[in-house]
Design a protein around this motif. Structure first.
Motif, mmCIF file in Angstrom:
data_model
loop_
_atom_site.group_PDB
_atom_site.id
_atom_site.type_symbol
_atom_site.label_atom_id
_atom_site.label_comp_id
_atom_site.label_asym_id
_atom_site.label_seq_id
_atom_site.Cartn_x
_atom_site.Cartn_y
_atom_site.Cartn_z
ATOM 1 N N GLY A 284 0.911 -0.831 -0.134
ATOM 2 C CA GLY A 284 -0.515 -0.218 0.008
ATOM 3 C C GLY A 284 0.930 1.014 -0.287
ATOM 4 O O GLY A 284 0.672 2.026 0.570
ATOM 5 N N SER B 94 1.321 3.520 -2.486
ATOM 6 C CA SER B 94 0.972 4.264 -3.841
ATOM 7 C C SER B 94 0.178 5.276 -2.447
ATOM 8 O O SER B 94 -0.470 5.997 -3.801
ATOM 9 N N SER B 95 -0.345 5.349 -1.409
ATOM 10 C CA SER B 95 -1.108 7.090 -1.603
ATOM 11 C C SER B 95 -0.792 6.786 0.444
ATOM 12 O O SER B 95 -0.583 5.460 1.171
ATOM 13 N N ILE C 238 -0.450 6.799 4.086
ATOM 14 C CA ILE C 238 0.362 6.766 5.261
ATOM 15 C C ILE C 238 1.762 5.827 5.013
ATOM 16 O O ILE C 238 3.006 6.412 4.824
ATOM 17 N N ARG D 299 -1.411 -1.706 -6.686
ATOM 18 C CA ARG D 299 -2.522 -1.351 -8.049
ATOM 19 C C ARG D 299 -1.962 -0.137 -9.000
ATOM 20 O O ARG D 299 -1.809 -0.631 -9.624
ATOM 21 N N ARG D 300 -1.904 0.912 -8.026
ATOM 22 C CA ARG D 300 -2.379 1.609 -8.594
ATOM 23 C C ARG D 300 -0.507 2.370 -8.501
ATOM 24 O O ARG D 300 0.109 2.858 -7.844
ATOM 25 N N ASP E 272 -2.156 -6.448 -5.862
ATOM 26 C CA ASP E 272 -3.066 -6.435 -5.137
ATOM 27 C C ASP E 272 -2.700 -7.587 -4.452
ATOM 28 O O ASP E 272 -2.972 -8.691 -4.762
ATOM 29 N N VAL E 273 -3.008 -6.700 -2.740
ATOM 30 C CA VAL E 273 -2.660 -7.971 -1.702
ATOM 31 C C VAL E 273 -4.152 -9.368 -1.210
ATOM 32 O O VAL E 273 -3.673 -10.176 -0.852
ATOM 33 N N ASN F 249 0.758 -2.380 4.856
ATOM 34 C CA ASN F 249 -0.007 -1.353 5.220
ATOM 35 C C ASN F 249 -1.273 -1.053 4.660
ATOM 36 O O ASN F 249 -1.757 -0.819 4.798
ATOM 37 N N TYR G 275 -14.513 -2.881 9.903
ATOM 38 C CA TYR G 275 -13.504 -2.803 9.490
ATOM 39 C C TYR G 275 -12.450 -3.390 10.885
ATOM 40 O O TYR G 275 -11.978 -4.102 10.905
ATOM 41 N N LYS H 63 -9.202 -4.999 11.952
ATOM 42 C CA LYS H 63 -7.580 -4.860 12.667
ATOM 43 C C LYS H 63 -8.294 -5.762 13.610
ATOM 44 O O LYS H 63 -6.529 -6.084 14.155
ATOM 45 N N VAL I 119 -5.728 9.295 11.234
ATOM 46 C CA VAL I 119 -5.428 9.967 9.905
ATOM 47 C C VAL I 119 -6.066 10.801 9.436
ATOM 48 O O VAL I 119 -6.241 10.155 8.274
ATOM 49 N N THR J 179 -5.537 11.302 5.523
ATOM 50 C CA THR J 179 -5.777 10.039 4.410
ATOM 51 C C THR J 179 -6.991 10.085 3.260
ATOM 52 O O THR J 179 -8.267 10.161 3.564
ATOM 53 N N ASN K 15 -11.271 6.523 -0.731
ATOM 54 C CA ASN K 15 -10.756 5.051 -1.528
ATOM 55 C C ASN K 15 -11.947 4.343 -1.742
ATOM 56 O O ASN K 15 -12.075 3.455 -0.635
HETATM 57 P P1 NDP Z 1 -4.781 4.977 1.862
HETATM 58 O O1 NDP Z 1 -6.078 4.813 1.536
HETATM 59 O O2 NDP Z 1 -4.748 6.317 1.852
HETATM 60 O O3 NDP Z 1 -3.991 4.133 1.165
HETATM 61 C C1 NDP Z 1 -4.259 2.392 1.346
HETATM 62 C C2 NDP Z 1 -3.506 1.664 0.676
HETATM 63 O O4 NDP Z 1 -3.953 0.932 0.866
HETATM 64 C C3 NDP Z 1 -3.141 2.576 -0.744
HETATM 65 O O5 NDP Z 1 -1.840 2.556 -1.290
HETATM 66 C C4 NDP Z 1 -3.800 1.577 -1.165
HETATM 67 O O6 NDP Z 1 -3.002 1.184 -2.969
HETATM 68 C C5 NDP Z 1 -3.167 -0.010 -0.664
HETATM 69 N N1 NDP Z 1 -3.898 -0.285 -0.952
HETATM 70 C C6 NDP Z 1 -6.139 -1.057 -1.241
HETATM 71 N N2 NDP Z 1 -6.196 -2.179 -1.624
HETATM 72 C C7 NDP Z 1 -4.829 -3.077 -2.105
HETATM 73 C C8 NDP Z 1 -4.901 -3.861 -2.224
HETATM 74 N N3 NDP Z 1 -5.738 -5.271 -3.396
HETATM 75 N N4 NDP Z 1 -3.897 -4.292 -2.641
HETATM 76 C C9 NDP Z 1 -2.600 -3.546 -2.640
HETATM 77 N N5 NDP Z 1 -2.940 -2.457 -2.388
HETATM 78 C C10 NDP Z 1 -4.188 -2.318 -1.456
HETATM 79 O O7 NDP Z 1 -4.921 4.792 3.095
HETATM 80 P P2 NDP Z 1 -4.534 4.948 4.541
HETATM 81 O O8 NDP Z 1 -2.873 5.668 4.340
HETATM 82 O O9 NDP Z 1 -5.344 6.077 5.823
HETATM 83 O O10 NDP Z 1 -4.579 3.215 5.520
HETATM 84 C C11 NDP Z 1 -3.316 2.627 5.079
HETATM 85 C C12 NDP Z 1 -3.224 1.928 6.128
HETATM 86 O O11 NDP Z 1 -3.621 2.199 7.961
HETATM 87 C C13 NDP Z 1 -4.491 0.896 6.243
HETATM 88 O O12 NDP Z 1 -3.899 0.101 6.443
HETATM 89 C C14 NDP Z 1 -5.667 0.997 7.760
HETATM 90 O O13 NDP Z 1 -6.470 0.595 7.696
HETATM 91 C C15 NDP Z 1 -4.308 1.850 8.319
HETATM 92 N N6 NDP Z 1 -4.851 3.037 9.610
HETATM 93 C C16 NDP Z 1 -5.664 4.118 8.597
HETATM 94 C C17 NDP Z 1 -6.001 5.337 9.986
HETATM 95 C C18 NDP Z 1 -6.297 6.056 9.740
HETATM 96 O O14 NDP Z 1 -7.128 7.200 9.530
HETATM 97 N N7 NDP Z 1 -6.603 6.926 7.916
HETATM 98 C C19 NDP Z 1 -5.965 4.967 11.358
HETATM 99 C C20 NDP Z 1 -5.256 3.786 11.672
HETATM 100 C C21 NDP Z 1 -4.772 2.563 10.525
HETATM 101 P P3 NDP Z 1 -3.929 0.783 -4.286
HETATM 102 O O15 NDP Z 1 -5.449 1.699 -4.196
HETATM 103 O O16 NDP Z 1 -3.250 1.466 -5.054
HETATM 104 O O17 NDP Z 1 -3.460 -0.769 -4.482
#
Ligand code: NDP
Length: 251
Positions: free
Chosen positions: A13, A15-16, A18, A38-39, A63-64, A90, A158, A162, A193, A195, A200
């Motif tokens: 993860g 690509s965006s 955290i 994926r992105r 794609d995880v 992540n 969700y 977790k 956080v 984001t 998404n």
């Molecule tokens: P974002 O949506 O910004 O980032 C999520 C990341 O996960 C992206 O890079 C996305 O990449 C990747 N991802 C999602 N699905 C897939 C998939 N099937 N295969 C590969 N990559 C995947 O969210 P956050 O940065 O907020 O989230 C990151 C982590 O932090 C998560 O685990 C979330 O649960 C956790 N978290 C977030 C909090 C918040 O408040 N934002 C608080 C606590 C924990 P792509 O779409 O390009 O595949």
């Protein structure tokens, strides 16, 4: 972080949000980072902006939720980058689907991404570390909702995913301990956080998400990246088990 210079980190993860912030911090600290998402193009954009930094950033479209894609990614890393020293699990999603009348496919997507994707990436990273006799570090980006359920109704199933991460962190550490392994396992549990996670996947419309954000204080993705760097920087005999990080004012 000196002992990490040149070492290989895998960030799922990347690509965006955290994951991107963690990736930037690791490249700035001189690691060779492999970002999976994926992105892929978003990771490539990051790599362009980091080209003058001491580390290096590779990207693999992954794609995880697809086991073969994770396995292929780790094969590519083995053949093209080198032994894995740290995995940051992540990648994660929130889907708007509740339990009483929700959607099986969205439950499945949540658990495939947040739980099984983490398990498979962990297994592949450990196989790589053990084959190369690397005392590495597995870090899970968990959540405060891995420890208690959210009152906000759109988090739905969700927290259950977790809670699984919390249990899997302990399970992994116990399995490694019983094998006399020196591989470290850390769970980092952020509060909210800033984001796009709520957007998404279309859980919330922009208006609802913005209203929700306006009622709260938030961490920045870089704050969580700082916690990851702190856990990694500990001496070899020190293991952070669980690190909870919240914005000031959040209970
Ligand atoms: P974002 O949506 O910004 O980032 C999520 C990341 O996960 C992206 O890079 C996305 O990449 C990747 N991802 C999602 N699905 C897939 C998939 N099937 N295969 C590969 N990559 C995947 O969210 P956050 O940065 O907020 O989230 C990151 C982590 O932090 C998560 O685990 C979330 O649960 C956790 N978290 C977030 C909090 C918040 O408040 N934002 C608080 C606590 C924990 P792509 O779409 O390009 O595949």
């Amino acid at each position: 972080m000196e002992r990490w210079v040149g070492k290989v980190a895998v960030v799922t993860g990347a690509s965006s949000g955290i994951g991107a912030a963690i990736t930037v911090a690791l490249v700035q600290a001189g690691l060779q980072v492999v970002g999976l998402a994926r992105r892929k193009h978003k990771i490539d954009e990051l790599a362009k902006n980091l080209s003058d930094k001491p580390g290096k950033l590779y990207s693999i479209a992954t794609d995880v939720t697809k086991e073969t894609e994770i396995i292929d990614a780790f094969d590519w890393i083995k053949n093209n980058v080198g032994p894995v020293h740290t995995l940051i699990n992540n990648a994660g999603i929130i889907r708007g689907t509740n339990l009483i009348d929700g959607s099986t496919s969205l439950w499945k997507e949540t658990f495939d991404t947040n739980v099984l994707g983490l398990c498979i990436a962990t297994r592949e990273a450990l196989t790589n570390m053990r084959a190369n006799k690397v005392d590495g570090h597995i870090i899970h980006i968990n959540s405060i909702f891995g420890h208690h359920c959210s009152k906000a109704k759109f988090f739905n199933v969700y927290p259950a995913s977790k809670y699984a991460v919390t249990a899997l962190t302990e399970t992994l550490r116990r399995e490694l301990n019983s094998n006399n392994s020196k591989i470290k396992v850390t769970s980092i549990s952020p509060g909210l956080v800033k984001t796009d996670i709520g957007l998404n996947g279309g859980v919330l419309d922009l208006k609802t998400w913005k209203e929700f954000l306006s009622t709260l204080t938030f961490l920045n993705p870089e704050d969580v990246a700082g916690a990851v760097m702190y856990a990694l920087a500990t001496p070899p005999h020190v293991q952070i088990h669980e690190l909870t990080i919240k914005p000031v004012g959040e209970r």
